[in-house]
Scaffold this motif. Structure first.
Motif, PDB file in Angstrom:
ATOM      1  N   GLN A  20       0.831  -1.201   0.000  1.00  0.00           N
ATOM      2  CA  GLN A  20       0.000   0.000   0.000  1.00  0.00           C
ATOM      3  C   GLN A  20       0.869   1.254   0.000  1.00  0.00           C
ATOM      4  OE1 GLN A  20      -3.266   0.264  -0.414  1.00  0.00           O
ATOM      5  NE2 GLN A  20      -3.115   2.475  -0.325  1.00  0.00           N
ATOM      6  N   ARG A  48       2.109   1.768  -3.518  1.00  0.00           N
ATOM      7  CA  ARG A  48       1.059   2.326  -4.379  1.00  0.00           C
ATOM      8  C   ARG A  48       0.892   3.822  -4.121  1.00  0.00           C
ATOM      9  NH1 ARG A  48      -3.292  -0.945  -3.561  1.00  0.00           N
ATOM     10  NH2 ARG A  48      -2.835  -2.054  -5.470  1.00  0.00           N
ATOM     11  N   GLN A  90       2.349  -4.779  -9.663  1.00  0.00           N
ATOM     12  CA  GLN A  90       0.981  -5.054  -9.210  1.00  0.00           C
ATOM     13  C   GLN A  90       0.986  -6.042  -8.048  1.00  0.00           C
ATOM     14  OE1 GLN A  90      -0.867  -6.517 -12.803  1.00  0.00           O
ATOM     15  NE2 GLN A  90      -1.864  -4.548 -13.211  1.00  0.00           N
ATOM     16  N   LYS A  91       1.786  -7.084  -8.155  1.00  0.00           N
ATOM     17  CA  LYS A  91       1.864  -8.097  -7.101  1.00  0.00           C
ATOM     18  C   LYS A  91       2.401  -7.490  -5.804  1.00  0.00           C
ATOM     19  CE  LYS A  91       2.397 -12.008 -10.217  1.00  0.00           C
ATOM     20  NZ  LYS A  91       3.293 -13.080 -10.679  1.00  0.00           N
ATOM     21  N   GLU A 109       2.138  -4.333  -4.902  1.00  0.00           N
ATOM     22  CA  GLU A 109       1.127  -3.421  -4.373  1.00  0.00           C
ATOM     23  C   GLU A 109      -0.051  -4.156  -3.758  1.00  0.00           C
ATOM     24  OE1 GLU A 109       0.071  -0.549  -7.372  1.00  0.00           O
ATOM     25  OE2 GLU A 109       2.022   0.451  -7.238  1.00  0.00           O
ATOM     26  N   ARG A 110      -0.420  -5.296  -4.302  1.00  0.00           N
ATOM     27  CA  ARG A 110      -1.528  -6.082  -3.751  1.00  0.00           C
ATOM     28  C   ARG A 110      -1.101  -6.902  -2.540  1.00  0.00           C
ATOM     29  NH1 ARG A 110      -3.004  -8.510  -9.220  1.00  0.00           N
ATOM     30  NH2 ARG A 110      -1.612 -10.036  -8.322  1.00  0.00           N
ATOM     31  N   ALA A 120       0.680  -9.643  -2.880  1.00  0.00           N
ATOM     32  CA  ALA A 120       0.817 -11.032  -3.319  1.00  0.00           C
ATOM     33  C   ALA A 120       2.273 -11.483  -3.216  1.00  0.00           C
ATOM     34  CB  ALA A 120       0.314 -11.196  -4.754  1.00  0.00           C
TER      35      ALA A 120
END
Length: 108
Positions: free
Chosen positions: A3, A6, A31-32, A34-35, A37
């Motif tokens: 987070q 991001r 993306q991974k 930020e999520r 994952a």
């Protein structure tokens, strides 16, 4: 941590593709991160700082009493120490530096 990445990326007006390109990874990897994952490695944290000026680790994260848990636990000074240590190419010099740090730590 994701987070924070991001928010930092968006506050700078950067796309996931731009951040990925600066770090040498795909936008999917960003993306991974930020999520949540995938965990952000120490190497990536250092690259974020060096290449984009993004610092995700705040000073004072370590209490001094808690054992080292992960790269997320490094404060800015410790991350700087690791970055500079890695820049020393001579293995004998690196060993001597580590030896010095151990001696200083034992001194309290």
């Amino acid at each position: 941590m994701g987070q924070r990445l991001r928010e930092a990326r968006q506050s700078r007006g950067l796309t996931q593709t731009e951040v990925g390109r600066a770090l040498g990874v795909s936008f999917q990897q960003i993306q991974k991160y930020e999520r949540g994952a995938n965990r952000i490695s120490l190497e990536m944290l250092l690259l974020l700082n060096e290449r984009l000026g993004i610092v995700l680790i705040n000073d004072g994260v370590l209490s001094g009493r808690r054992p080292f848990q992960s790269s997320d636990d490094l404060n800015a000074m410790e991350a700087d120490l690791v970055r500079h240590f890695r820049a020393v190419k001579n293995e004998q010099v690196r060993e001597r530096v580590l030896e010095l740090i151990r001696v200083l730590a034992d001194m309290g």
